[in-house]
Design a protein around this motif. Sequence first.
Motif, mmCIF file in Angstrom:
data_model
loop_
_atom_site.group_PDB
_atom_site.id
_atom_site.type_symbol
_atom_site.label_atom_id
_atom_site.label_comp_id
_atom_site.label_asym_id
_atom_site.label_seq_id
_atom_site.Cartn_x
_atom_site.Cartn_y
_atom_site.Cartn_z
ATOM 1 N N HIS A 158 0.829 -1.212 0.000
ATOM 2 C CA HIS A 158 0.000 0.000 0.000
ATOM 3 C C HIS A 158 0.859 1.257 0.000
ATOM 4 O O HIS A 158 0.468 2.281 -0.581
ATOM 5 C CB HIS A 158 -0.929 -0.006 1.210
ATOM 6 C CG HIS A 158 -1.817 -1.218 1.251
ATOM 7 N ND1 HIS A 158 -2.805 -1.436 0.321
ATOM 8 C CD2 HIS A 158 -1.855 -2.280 2.100
ATOM 9 C CE1 HIS A 158 -3.420 -2.589 0.591
ATOM 10 N NE2 HIS A 158 -2.854 -3.119 1.660
ATOM 11 N N GLU A 159 2.022 1.199 0.632
ATOM 12 C CA GLU A 159 2.928 2.352 0.609
ATOM 13 C C GLU A 159 3.381 2.663 -0.812
ATOM 14 O O GLU A 159 3.528 3.833 -1.188
ATOM 15 C CB GLU A 159 4.142 2.087 1.505
ATOM 16 C CG GLU A 159 3.872 2.141 2.992
ATOM 17 C CD GLU A 159 3.253 0.864 3.542
ATOM 18 O OE1 GLU A 159 2.941 0.831 4.746
ATOM 19 O OE2 GLU A 159 3.089 -0.112 2.765
ATOM 20 N N ASP A 160 3.594 1.613 -1.602
ATOM 21 C CA ASP A 160 3.963 1.810 -3.005
ATOM 22 C C ASP A 160 2.837 2.526 -3.755
ATOM 23 O O ASP A 160 3.086 3.412 -4.568
ATOM 24 C CB ASP A 160 4.253 0.457 -3.652
ATOM 25 C CG ASP A 160 4.625 0.585 -5.121
ATOM 26 O OD1 ASP A 160 5.702 1.124 -5.420
ATOM 27 O OD2 ASP A 160 3.827 0.148 -5.979
ATOM 28 N N GLY A 161 1.592 2.147 -3.457
ATOM 29 C CA GLY A 161 0.454 2.819 -4.079
ATOM 30 C C GLY A 161 0.372 4.276 -3.687
ATOM 31 O O GLY A 161 0.056 5.146 -4.514
ATOM 32 N N LEU A 162 0.670 4.559 -2.421
ATOM 33 C CA LEU A 162 0.661 5.951 -1.957
ATOM 34 C C LEU A 162 1.696 6.779 -2.699
ATOM 35 O O LEU A 162 1.406 7.898 -3.163
ATOM 36 C CB LEU A 162 0.931 5.990 -0.451
ATOM 37 C CG LEU A 162 1.120 7.380 0.162
ATOM 38 C CD1 LEU A 162 -0.162 8.195 0.046
ATOM 39 C CD2 LEU A 162 1.551 7.267 1.625
ATOM 40 N N ALA A 163 2.909 6.245 -2.822
ATOM 41 C CA ALA A 163 3.972 6.980 -3.507
ATOM 42 C C ALA A 163 3.620 7.216 -4.974
ATOM 43 O O ALA A 163 3.788 8.337 -5.491
ATOM 44 C CB ALA A 163 5.286 6.208 -3.396
ATOM 45 N N ASP A 164 3.138 6.182 -5.651
ATOM 46 C CA ASP A 164 2.774 6.331 -7.059
ATOM 47 C C ASP A 164 1.626 7.322 -7.244
ATOM 48 O O ASP A 164 1.609 8.103 -8.206
ATOM 49 C CB ASP A 164 2.382 4.975 -7.646
ATOM 50 C CG ASP A 164 3.572 4.060 -7.848
ATOM 51 O OD1 ASP A 164 4.707 4.565 -7.869
ATOM 52 O OD2 ASP A 164 3.368 2.838 -7.980
ATOM 53 N N THR A 165 0.653 7.270 -6.322
ATOM 54 C CA THR A 165 -0.473 8.196 -6.408
ATOM 55 C C THR A 165 -0.017 9.634 -6.215
ATOM 56 O O THR A 165 -0.445 10.541 -6.947
ATOM 57 C CB THR A 165 -1.544 7.851 -5.354
ATOM 58 O OG1 THR A 165 -2.060 6.546 -5.635
ATOM 59 C CG2 THR A 165 -2.686 8.851 -5.366
ATOM 60 N N ALA A 166 0.847 9.857 -5.245
ATOM 61 C CA ALA A 166 1.353 11.211 -4.997
ATOM 62 C C ALA A 166 2.115 11.740 -6.201
ATOM 63 O O ALA A 166 1.953 12.900 -6.603
ATOM 64 C CB ALA A 166 2.248 11.212 -3.760
ATOM 65 N N ASP A 167 2.940 10.886 -6.794
ATOM 66 C CA ASP A 167 3.687 11.310 -7.978
ATOM 67 C C ASP A 167 2.749 11.589 -9.154
ATOM 68 O O ASP A 167 2.893 12.600 -9.853
ATOM 69 C CB ASP A 167 4.688 10.220 -8.389
ATOM 70 C CG ASP A 167 5.951 10.248 -7.547
ATOM 71 O OD1 ASP A 167 6.296 11.319 -7.033
ATOM 72 O OD2 ASP A 167 6.589 9.185 -7.421
ATOM 73 N N GLY A 168 1.782 10.687 -9.377
ATOM 74 C CA GLY A 168 0.889 10.833 -10.521
ATOM 75 C C GLY A 168 -0.046 12.015 -10.400
ATOM 76 O O GLY A 168 -0.134 12.850 -11.308
#
Length: 260
Positions: free
Chosen positions: A81-91
């Motif tokens: 889920h942390e990976d999803g958070l990082a990708d979402t923030a970047d996107g």
Amino acid sequence: MARQIALFLTAVQFLTRIPVPSVAGFQPDWTARSARYFPLVGALVGLACGAVFVAASLVWSGWIAALAATAAGILITGAFHEDGLADTADGLGGGQTPTRRLEIMKDSRVGTFGALALILAILAKVGALAEIAPPSTSIPFAVMALVGAHAGGRGVAVLLMRLTSYAGDRAWTKVKPVADGATWAEVAVALGIAVLTLSPMLVMAPVAALGGVAGGVAGAAVIAASARRLIGGWVGDTLGAAEQAFEIGFLLVVAGLLTP
């Protein structure tokens, strides 16, 4: 019963790094159908984190015990889920169009927005957990808070799979049936499990429990609304971000209400 066990094992395999027995007769749509058990898997992850917190508290206190518990959750889930958070923030933070935002989310590299989001998220969770002092009972509030945060976060993610549309390209989806979302029956089961995991805290500290849920839902709602506005709905990364937002909101509010 055999099918439900298979779906539960599928959920464990999908959300964590925990080894599970091979599931006979696996079907591609089982990952989506296993969403009903996501909160149960979350509760087990939270319980494991709580055990680490209690064990670490025998040696250290405050931030070190909280950091150990948070790290345990990251290891168990493989930072899913942390990976999803990082990708979402970047996107969402770096793209100018829906298409470009989705392209950025698919990029495995972590940008400035993603790195900052991860740092702030971990600090918020560790800081909030460090503020939650176990009461003079056999079940520490820290454990109950971790179980509630992890289970509730997964429950909200399942709900968002139903409430909003899938925004990605199905051709590039790693698990295509997941893009179809969850049924209302599966959402009901997932939310029911999430509520059950909160029941000990609801009995012992109802105001903190309900306040935590409100804080968690508010955090997840911000992610969901932003994703809907900027990319047209949800993708796996935004569900991960919403789960993390729930955890953070839940723990922060619970810490605020329980701290003298």
